[in-house]
Design a protein around this motif. Sequence first.
Motif, PDB file in Angstrom:
ATOM      1  N   GLN A 143       7.309  -1.211 -26.978  1.00  0.00           N
ATOM      2  CA  GLN A 143       6.040  -0.491 -27.102  1.00  0.00           C
ATOM      3  C   GLN A 143       5.046  -0.889 -26.014  1.00  0.00           C
ATOM      4  O   GLN A 143       3.971  -0.312 -25.915  1.00  0.00           O
ATOM      5  N   SER A 144       5.403  -1.853 -25.209  1.00  0.00           N
ATOM      6  CA  SER A 144       4.474  -2.379 -24.221  1.00  0.00           C
ATOM      7  C   SER A 144       4.557  -1.635 -22.890  1.00  0.00           C
ATOM      8  O   SER A 144       5.652  -1.355 -22.398  1.00  0.00           O
ATOM      9  N   PRO A 145       3.396  -1.319 -22.305  1.00  0.00           N
ATOM     10  CA  PRO A 145       3.416  -0.710 -20.973  1.00  0.00           C
ATOM     11  C   PRO A 145       3.699  -1.735 -19.871  1.00  0.00           C
ATOM     12  O   PRO A 145       3.900  -1.370 -18.716  1.00  0.00           O
ATOM     13  N   GLU A 194       0.825  -1.213   0.000  1.00  0.00           N
ATOM     14  CA  GLU A 194       0.000   0.000   0.000  1.00  0.00           C
ATOM     15  C   GLU A 194       0.861   1.266   0.000  1.00  0.00           C
ATOM     16  O   GLU A 194       0.652   2.181  -0.818  1.00  0.00           O
ATOM     17  N   SER A 195       1.824   1.334   0.909  1.00  0.00           N
ATOM     18  CA  SER A 195       2.635   2.547   1.014  1.00  0.00           C
ATOM     19  C   SER A 195       3.440   2.793  -0.260  1.00  0.00           C
ATOM     20  O   SER A 195       3.621   3.943  -0.684  1.00  0.00           O
ATOM     21  N   ARG A 196       3.897   1.722  -0.883  1.00  0.00           N
ATOM     22  CA  ARG A 196       4.646   1.884  -2.123  1.00  0.00           C
ATOM     23  C   ARG A 196       3.747   2.413  -3.246  1.00  0.00           C
ATOM     24  O   ARG A 196       4.159   3.267  -4.034  1.00  0.00           O
ATOM     25  N   CYS A 197       2.523   1.901  -3.312  1.00  0.00           N
ATOM     26  CA  CYS A 197       1.580   2.378  -4.331  1.00  0.00           C
ATOM     27  C   CYS A 197       1.243   3.846  -4.127  1.00  0.00           C
ATOM     28  O   CYS A 197       1.163   4.618  -5.105  1.00  0.00           O
ATOM     29  N   TYR A 198       1.031   4.261  -2.866  1.00  0.00           N
ATOM     30  CA  TYR A 198       0.727   5.661  -2.586  1.00  0.00           C
ATOM     31  C   TYR A 198       1.887   6.557  -3.019  1.00  0.00           C
ATOM     32  O   TYR A 198       1.682   7.665  -3.540  1.00  0.00           O
ATOM     33  N   GLU A 199       3.092   6.065  -2.822  1.00  0.00           N
ATOM     34  CA  GLU A 199       4.272   6.840  -3.212  1.00  0.00           C
ATOM     35  C   GLU A 199       4.389   6.934  -4.731  1.00  0.00           C
ATOM     36  O   GLU A 199       4.662   8.008  -5.278  1.00  0.00           O
ATOM     37  N   GLU A 200       4.149   5.820  -5.418  1.00  0.00           N
ATOM     38  CA  GLU A 200       4.325   5.785  -6.868  1.00  0.00           C
ATOM     39  C   GLU A 200       3.308   6.648  -7.599  1.00  0.00           C
ATOM     40  O   GLU A 200       3.635   7.308  -8.580  1.00  0.00           O
ATOM     41  N   ILE A 201       2.042   6.647  -7.138  1.00  0.00           N
ATOM     42  CA  ILE A 201       1.000   7.379  -7.861  1.00  0.00           C
ATOM     43  C   ILE A 201       1.240   8.881  -7.790  1.00  0.00           C
ATOM     44  O   ILE A 201       0.672   9.643  -8.593  1.00  0.00           O
ATOM     45  N   CYS A 202       2.080   9.323  -6.873  1.00  0.00           N
ATOM     46  CA  CYS A 202       2.351  10.751  -6.717  1.00  0.00           C
ATOM     47  C   CYS A 202       3.559  11.210  -7.531  1.00  0.00           C
ATOM     48  O   CYS A 202       3.899  12.397  -7.522  1.00  0.00           O
ATOM     49  N   LYS A 203       4.191  10.279  -8.239  1.00  0.00           N
ATOM     50  CA  LYS A 203       5.346  10.652  -9.049  1.00  0.00           C
ATOM     51  C   LYS A 203       4.888  11.207 -10.399  1.00  0.00           C
ATOM     52  O   LYS A 203       3.985  10.651 -11.024  1.00  0.00           O
ATOM     53  N   PRO A 204       5.502  12.310 -10.864  1.00  0.00           N
ATOM     54  CA  PRO A 204       5.124  12.881 -12.165  1.00  0.00           C
ATOM     55  C   PRO A 204       5.230  11.846 -13.282  1.00  0.00           C
ATOM     56  O   PRO A 204       6.224  11.131 -13.386  1.00  0.00           O
ATOM     57  N   GLY A 205       4.168  11.765 -14.105  1.00  0.00           N
ATOM     58  CA  GLY A 205       4.163  10.831 -15.224  1.00  0.00           C
ATOM     59  C   GLY A 205       4.112   9.374 -14.813  1.00  0.00           C
ATOM     60  O   GLY A 205       4.496   8.490 -15.587  1.00  0.00           O
ATOM     61  N   ALA A 206       3.613   9.073 -13.634  1.00  0.00           N
ATOM     62  CA  ALA A 206       3.634   7.713 -13.092  1.00  0.00           C
ATOM     63  C   ALA A 206       2.864   6.724 -13.968  1.00  0.00           C
ATOM     64  O   ALA A 206       1.833   7.062 -14.552  1.00  0.00           O
ATOM     65  N   LEU A 207       3.384   5.515 -14.056  1.00  0.00           N
ATOM     66  CA  LEU A 207       2.680   4.376 -14.646  1.00  0.00           C
ATOM     67  C   LEU A 207       2.800   3.235 -13.638  1.00  0.00           C
ATOM     68  O   LEU A 207       3.855   2.633 -13.490  1.00  0.00           O
ATOM     69  N   LEU A 208       1.708   2.981 -12.933  1.00  0.00           N
ATOM     70  CA  LEU A 208       1.683   1.961 -11.883  1.00  0.00           C
ATOM     71  C   LEU A 208       0.812   0.813 -12.348  1.00  0.00           C
ATOM     72  O   LEU A 208      -0.336   1.000 -12.741  1.00  0.00           O
ATOM     73  N   ARG A 209       1.364  -0.402 -12.330  1.00  0.00           N
ATOM     74  CA  ARG A 209       0.630  -1.582 -12.777  1.00  0.00           C
ATOM     75  C   ARG A 209       0.469  -2.561 -11.616  1.00  0.00           C
ATOM     76  O   ARG A 209       1.447  -2.906 -10.956  1.00  0.00           O
ATOM     77  N   ILE A 210      -0.761  -2.976 -11.381  1.00  0.00           N
ATOM     78  CA  ILE A 210      -1.042  -3.949 -10.328  1.00  0.00           C
ATOM     79  C   ILE A 210      -1.500  -5.240 -10.989  1.00  0.00           C
ATOM     80  O   ILE A 210      -2.530  -5.274 -11.664  1.00  0.00           O
ATOM     81  N   GLN A 211      -0.728  -6.294 -10.797  1.00  0.00           N
ATOM     82  CA  GLN A 211      -1.052  -7.585 -11.385  1.00  0.00           C
ATOM     83  C   GLN A 211      -1.345  -8.588 -10.276  1.00  0.00           C
ATOM     84  O   GLN A 211      -0.630  -8.674  -9.283  1.00  0.00           O
ATOM     85  N   ALA A 212      -2.411  -9.341 -10.465  1.00  0.00           N
ATOM     86  CA  ALA A 212      -2.776 -10.370  -9.493  1.00  0.00           C
ATOM     87  C   ALA A 212      -3.862 -11.248 -10.105  1.00  0.00           C
ATOM     88  O   ALA A 212      -4.554 -10.830 -11.033  1.00  0.00           O
ATOM     89  N   PRO A 213      -4.031 -12.465  -9.589  1.00  0.00           N
ATOM     90  CA  PRO A 213      -5.102 -13.342 -10.073  1.00  0.00           C
ATOM     91  C   PRO A 213      -6.481 -12.739  -9.823  1.00  0.00           C
ATOM     92  O   PRO A 213      -6.624 -11.706  -9.140  1.00  0.00           O
ATOM     93  N   LEU A 214      -7.504 -13.396 -10.356  1.00  0.00           N
ATOM     94  CA  LEU A 214      -8.878 -12.953 -10.164  1.00  0.00           C
ATOM     95  C   LEU A 214      -9.236 -12.916  -8.688  1.00  0.00           C
ATOM     96  O   LEU A 214      -8.825 -13.781  -7.914  1.00  0.00           O
ATOM     97  N   GLN A 215     -10.004 -11.901  -8.301  1.00  0.00           N
ATOM     98  CA  GLN A 215     -10.548 -11.771  -6.942  1.00  0.00           C
ATOM     99  C   GLN A 215      -9.448 -11.764  -5.885  1.00  0.00           C
ATOM    100  O   GLN A 215      -9.584 -12.328  -4.815  1.00  0.00           O
TER     101      GLN A 215
END
Length: 444
Positions: free
Chosen positions: A292-294, A126-147
Amino acid sequence: MKSESELTWTQTQNLVDALVFQVTKKHLGNAEVQVLRGAWDGKTYDAIASESHLTVKYISEVGGQLWNNLSEALEEEVKKTNFRQALQREWEKQGNKSENTVINPEIQLSAMEFDSEPYIERPPIESRCYEEICKPGALLRIQAPLQFGKTELMSRIMHHAAQQGYRTVVLNLRDAEVEDFNSLDKFLHWFITIIAETLELGQSVEEHWRKSLGNCKIKCRTYFEKYLLPGDSAVAIALDKVDKLFAYGEIAGEFLGMLRTWHEDAKTKPLWRQLRLLMLHTQVYTQLNINQSPFNAGTEIKLTDFTNEQVQSLAQQYKLNWKNTQVEQLMAMVGGHPYLVTKALQVVSGQEMTLESLLQSAPTASGIFRNHLERHWRYLQANLPVLTAFKTIVLADSPVEFNSNFNLDDAVKLDDLGLVELQNNSAVSRYQIYRLYFRERLAS
């Protein structure tokens, strides 16, 4: 055709949040928003419960309390069958008083409080995601199985972004209709329209699309540069269910490549540093050129299973006085899968079943996890190479090593889905419930 004065979903949610806050001094919780949205879409409590992975009893109770709170706030009887008319009257009444009576329409689920349902943090995610989303031009990807909790985490990240003063938009690609995927032009038009309506931007998308030069990707870019990105506050856009794009190869390639380009633009163009992107997905789209892939840019976060201590903490939040023995019994069947664990705790805490009877029926078609298991089964049936690889793993009594007859790519897809666990040069069924349920299916 919807009239200009008719309440939109965003305005409805915002208005209900304000009215409920008057009565309870609390904002809407996740379950209340799920009930409200389901009712707004004309869905039954059964359907809402199924989609939100909660019991019908719980959804009914949440709905009943929600309508009671609205009844008190509006001083008239409000029910699931008439709430839209009641809210429309209140909206028009407020509009007659002042155009600015209604609270900030940018408030979304992501900006609500989260004290209505138990939640277990998985530090330091959580804390890492909060930090990343505040970075200029951020691209944050969350990968996980269903549910696995991707959407819940997304809501918290966007809530954090809103607290920083960012303008926030959440797009669930499941909300797009079939015709929206007929062409790249139609899809990007839908994409921009949702953003413009959510943020109530003044410039008409239709007019911009009609008058602008260039292809649809250029029109999309110029709309961002002219009307969305300029301003004092950053824009955080979350894309949920990105996997839905993968069935539309041309659209997926162009759109995902465009997101990668925007992220790269932020390194040299100050305007694009205003954009913060959050993507939620289960699998990785491998058909794109690596440059070319995000999916190999920005920051990737992979959600993990709950630990024993986290399951114990969640059980306590459900008021279950469990010892280590009960926790270990549950995890021996479902591991630390967030949804499976939470579903079991809800059922046991609601005294619908004992832990013993729940575990006995868990890997069967009559168990409480049948919808989850059937969802995986439908995917496997539609993807025969992956099904064949999974059958090899499930029917084996020991980890299966990779060889010419056991494709690593298929094993990776199964790992992304959460069905198997990769161990060095081999793969094994991830949870006992999967081994037992699918072995029964595949052995026949």
